[in-house]
Design a protein around this motif. Structure first.
Motif, mmCIF file in Angstrom:
data_model
loop_
_atom_site.group_PDB
_atom_site.id
_atom_site.type_symbol
_atom_site.label_atom_id
_atom_site.label_comp_id
_atom_site.label_asym_id
_atom_site.label_seq_id
_atom_site.Cartn_x
_atom_site.Cartn_y
_atom_site.Cartn_z
ATOM 1 N N ALA A 1 4.429 -2.294 -5.921
ATOM 2 C CA ALA A 1 4.323 -2.055 -7.364
ATOM 3 C C ALA A 1 3.967 -0.596 -7.619
ATOM 4 N N ARG A 2 3.148 -0.027 -6.738
ATOM 5 C CA ARG A 2 2.781 1.390 -6.878
ATOM 6 C C ARG A 2 4.017 2.271 -6.775
ATOM 7 N N GLU A 3 4.853 2.012 -5.770
ATOM 8 C CA GLU A 3 6.093 2.773 -5.627
ATOM 9 C C GLU A 3 6.991 2.584 -6.850
ATOM 10 N N SER A 4 6.998 1.375 -7.387
ATOM 11 C CA SER A 4 7.851 1.081 -8.543
ATOM 12 C C SER A 4 7.423 1.895 -9.752
ATOM 13 N N ALA A 5 6.108 1.955 -9.993
ATOM 14 C CA ALA A 5 5.597 2.766 -11.100
ATOM 15 C C ALA A 5 5.898 4.247 -10.863
ATOM 16 N N GLN A 6 5.707 4.690 -9.640
ATOM 17 C CA GLN A 6 5.995 6.084 -9.310
ATOM 18 C C GLN A 6 7.476 6.405 -9.496
ATOM 19 N N LEU A 7 8.333 5.446 -9.112
ATOM 20 C CA LEU A 7 9.774 5.641 -9.260
ATOM 21 C C LEU A 7 10.157 5.805 -10.732
ATOM 22 N N MET A 8 9.516 5.041 -11.609
ATOM 23 C CA MET A 8 9.805 5.174 -13.041
ATOM 24 C C MET A 8 9.372 6.537 -13.574
ATOM 25 N N LEU A 9 8.275 7.079 -13.048
ATOM 26 C CA LEU A 9 7.846 8.414 -13.460
ATOM 27 C C LEU A 9 8.822 9.479 -12.990
ATOM 28 N N VAL A 10 9.301 9.333 -11.751
ATOM 29 C CA VAL A 10 10.313 10.269 -11.251
ATOM 30 C C VAL A 10 11.554 10.200 -12.134
ATOM 31 N N GLU B 1 0.808 -1.220 0.000
ATOM 32 C CA GLU B 1 0.000 0.000 0.000
ATOM 33 C C GLU B 1 0.840 1.269 0.000
ATOM 34 N N ARG B 2 2.151 1.142 0.044
ATOM 35 C CA ARG B 2 3.004 2.321 0.165
ATOM 36 C C ARG B 2 3.093 3.117 -1.131
ATOM 37 N N SER B 3 3.368 4.408 -0.981
ATOM 38 C CA SER B 3 3.574 5.313 -2.108
ATOM 39 C C SER B 3 4.777 6.200 -1.825
ATOM 40 N N ILE B 4 5.307 6.799 -2.867
ATOM 41 C CA ILE B 4 6.318 7.840 -2.711
ATOM 42 C C ILE B 4 5.796 9.119 -3.348
ATOM 43 N N GLU B 5 6.434 10.228 -3.034
ATOM 44 C CA GLU B 5 6.009 11.518 -3.580
ATOM 45 C C GLU B 5 6.456 11.653 -5.030
ATOM 46 N N THR C 1 1.700 -3.285 -15.551
ATOM 47 C CA THR C 1 0.284 -2.998 -15.295
ATOM 48 C C THR C 1 0.121 -1.795 -14.371
ATOM 49 N N ALA C 2 0.903 -1.771 -13.280
ATOM 50 C CA ALA C 2 0.833 -0.633 -12.350
ATOM 51 C C ALA C 2 1.218 0.662 -13.049
ATOM 52 N N LEU C 3 2.217 0.576 -13.925
ATOM 53 C CA LEU C 3 2.672 1.766 -14.634
ATOM 54 C C LEU C 3 1.614 2.255 -15.628
ATOM 55 N N LEU C 4 1.005 1.326 -16.380
ATOM 56 C CA LEU C 4 -0.032 1.722 -17.328
ATOM 57 C C LEU C 4 -1.207 2.403 -16.624
ATOM 58 N N ARG C 5 -1.616 1.851 -15.488
ATOM 59 C CA ARG C 5 -2.735 2.439 -14.754
ATOM 60 C C ARG C 5 -2.389 3.836 -14.247
ATOM 61 N N ARG C 6 -1.162 4.004 -13.773
ATOM 62 C CA ARG C 6 -0.739 5.327 -13.310
ATOM 63 C C ARG C 6 -0.624 6.297 -14.498
ATOM 64 N N LEU C 7 -0.056 5.838 -15.603
ATOM 65 C CA LEU C 7 0.092 6.695 -16.775
ATOM 66 C C LEU C 7 -1.262 7.153 -17.321
ATOM 67 N N ALA C 8 -2.256 6.264 -17.239
ATOM 68 C CA ALA C 8 -3.592 6.635 -17.718
ATOM 69 C C ALA C 8 -4.127 7.841 -16.970
ATOM 70 N N ARG C 9 -3.769 7.958 -15.687
ATOM 71 C CA ARG C 9 -4.175 9.119 -14.891
ATOM 72 C C ARG C 9 -3.514 10.394 -15.390
ATOM 73 N N ASP C 10 -2.278 10.253 -15.881
ATOM 74 C CA ASP C 10 -1.510 11.427 -16.279
ATOM 75 C C ASP C 10 -1.782 11.843 -17.719
ATOM 76 N N SER D 1 12.024 13.996 -6.778
ATOM 77 C CA SER D 1 11.217 13.605 -5.623
ATOM 78 C C SER D 1 12.086 13.590 -4.375
ATOM 79 N N PRO D 2 11.572 14.092 -3.255
ATOM 80 C CA PRO D 2 12.353 14.040 -2.011
ATOM 81 C C PRO D 2 12.525 12.618 -1.496
ATOM 82 N N ASP D 3 11.779 11.663 -2.053
ATOM 83 C CA ASP D 3 11.866 10.276 -1.613
ATOM 84 C C ASP D 3 12.815 9.440 -2.451
ATOM 85 N N VAL D 4 13.450 10.048 -3.439
ATOM 86 C CA VAL D 4 14.247 9.293 -4.405
ATOM 87 C C VAL D 4 15.656 9.852 -4.508
#
Length: 461
Positions: free
Chosen positions: A261-270, A56-60, A86-95, A353-356
């Motif tokens: 997986a959520r953090e992983s997708a977020q990390l790729m966006l950062v 359930e974790r996320s990064i900024e 899959t996590a990345l595609l779902r996040r990218l769809a938001r953006d 990101s301050p988390d990366v």
């Protein structure tokens, strides 16, 4: 660990010593001891819940910057049907990029504008497809990710992780892609390893770093650690427990970091929006929390799925028993991600990101390294025997160790030697080899010594 738990574990180890074989006659008693261990290890249940909660974790993420960067752009995701894809595609769809395209052997579960069924190992098909798509940004998550399987399916792992990546770099260059973001692994922080999976991702990083340093394309990488959502080891534990089969544990002392997986997708966006114009920008999450004990995951799976006989079997091929003792510098420990090593840490920079954390790998592959890479490619065209391909791949890996060390400042090399020296007496052959090569580069050894057993002398010359 309670005293009672330690006593039970000692009895389990006495009855079933490490090794691949196990006397079936001891299984009933091992099952009894395992049930007693689950009952005696109350803290394991809490640790197992903490482990599962990592999902359930996320990064900024700099959302505005991501949306601005992706606006109107064509985005391609390879390995799109996998957990990270899959996590990345779902996040990218938001953006809401201009166009979202997927590439994989299996159709993705997330909605996309277009899907292309292509194997990254098929150079011509990949180049043609990417040239047709003309992506502005490519997120490369296609890989063979199982370390145990990598030791058996050496050809598949090398051709997918190494040459699939090289094919994609060529395809992106021909298509005029603005940025390539590579999904990598914390295992790639090892400067050298005979383990096929870890080495394959290390080589993939260096291939992309070479292209970025030479200005072929802009590139970033995201180093992941154990992703809870698609954890191979958890799936195995649960499956063994459901079937009442032996639960094999590498060691009661094994610890590992985890992310979602959520953090992983977020990390790729950062990684996509952080500027690193002078090489490959390597990104890793700074705070991964307290590491997880593998024993707690095994006991948690038993409590959840049913008790099964526990066997402390030792480390399987593909999993590292002993890390190189100079891999982490206490000067930086606690301030940087544990997925950044002592060779890289002095050059850490701020990311978007301050988390990366971000380090930049600036390397140009010399002619001998390119020759080794081409030789291995030609070998894989004609040879599928695991041991033959493994030997050829190991020659490349050891050549690239020299490339890596040649890019490290002398003061950093000397610092690594000092960190590792007190542990020489307990180093395994691989780590002795690394230590010797670091000392050579630091000017502390004037000529090569004989290579350790299992390490070819050619590499030490």
């Amino acid at each position: 660990m309670s005293g009672n738990s330690a006593t039970i574990l000692a009895e389990i180890s006495r009855m079933a010593p490490p090794g691949p074989g196990l006397d079936e006659a001891v299984l009933p008693r091992l099952r009894e001891l395992s049930a007693a261990l689950v009952a005696a290890s109350g803290e394991s249940a809490a640790e197992f819940r903490r482990y599962l909660s990592v999902a359930e974790r996320s990064i900024e993420v700099p959302d505005d910057g991501v949306r601005e960067y992706l606006a109107g752009r064509t985005v391609l995701v390879t390995g799109a049907s996998g957990c990270i894809g899959t996590a990345l595609l779902r996040r990218l769809a938001r953006d809401r990029p201009g166009r979202l395209v997927a590439l994989d052997l299996v159709a993705p579960r997330a909605p996309v504008a277009a899907y292309h069924q292509v194997d990254v190992r098929d150079r011509d098909a990949l180049v043609n497809t990417v040239t047709e798509i003309k992506p502005d940004v490519v997120f490369h998550a296609a890989a063979q990710r199982d370390p145990s399987l990598a030791e058996r399916a050496v050809h598949r792992t090398v051709t997918t992780n190494v040459f699939g990546t090289r094919n994609l770099v060529e395809a992106c260059a021909q298509a005029g892609t603005d940025r390539l973001v590579l999904a990598s692994t914390g295992k790639a922080l090892r400067p050298y390893t005979p383990d096929v999976y870890a080495a394959s991702k290390r080589v993939a990083e260096l291939i992309v770093a070479d292209a970025a340093t030479r200005g072929v394309l802009r590139a970033s990488a995201a180093r992941f650690t154990h992703v809870v959502d698609n954890a191979i080891v958890l799936d195995r534990f649960r499956s063994w427990c459901r079937r009442g089969e032996v639960v094999r544990l590498h060691s009661v002392d094994s610890m590992f970091y985890a992310q979602s997986a959520r953090e992983s997708a977020q990390l790729m966006l950062v990684a996509a929006v952080t500027s690193a114009e002078d090489g490959l920008g390597l990104h890793a999450i700074r705070n991964l929390g307290w590491p997880v004990a593998l024993l707690d995951v095994a006991l948690g799976a038993m409590a959840e799925q049913g008790v099964a006989p526990l066997h402390i079997s030792g480390y399987d091929p593909g999993y590292e028993e002993q890390a190189f003792p100079g891999l982490y510098d206490p000067t930086f420990a606690g301030d940087l991600s544990p997925l950044i090593n002592s060779f890289e840490a002095p050059g850490a920079r701020a990311s978007a990101s301050p988390d990366v954390d971000l380090v930049v790998n600036k390397v140009t592959l010399p002619e001998d390294a390119r020759h080794r890479l081409d030789e291995l490619d030609a070998l894989c065209e004609t040879e599928r025997d695991a041991e033959v391909v493994r030997d050829g791949f190991d020659l490349l890996s050891r050549t690239l160790l020299e490339v890596t060390l040649a890019s490290v400042p002398q003061d950093v090399l000397r610092r690594v030697v000092d960190l590792a020296r007190p542990h020489v007496h307990r180093m395994n052959e691989t780590n002795m080899f690394i230590h010797h090569r670091v000392r050579m580069r630091a000017g502390q050894v004037t000529r090569p010594s004989s290579a350790p057993v299992g390490i070819r002398n050619e590499a030490a010359s």
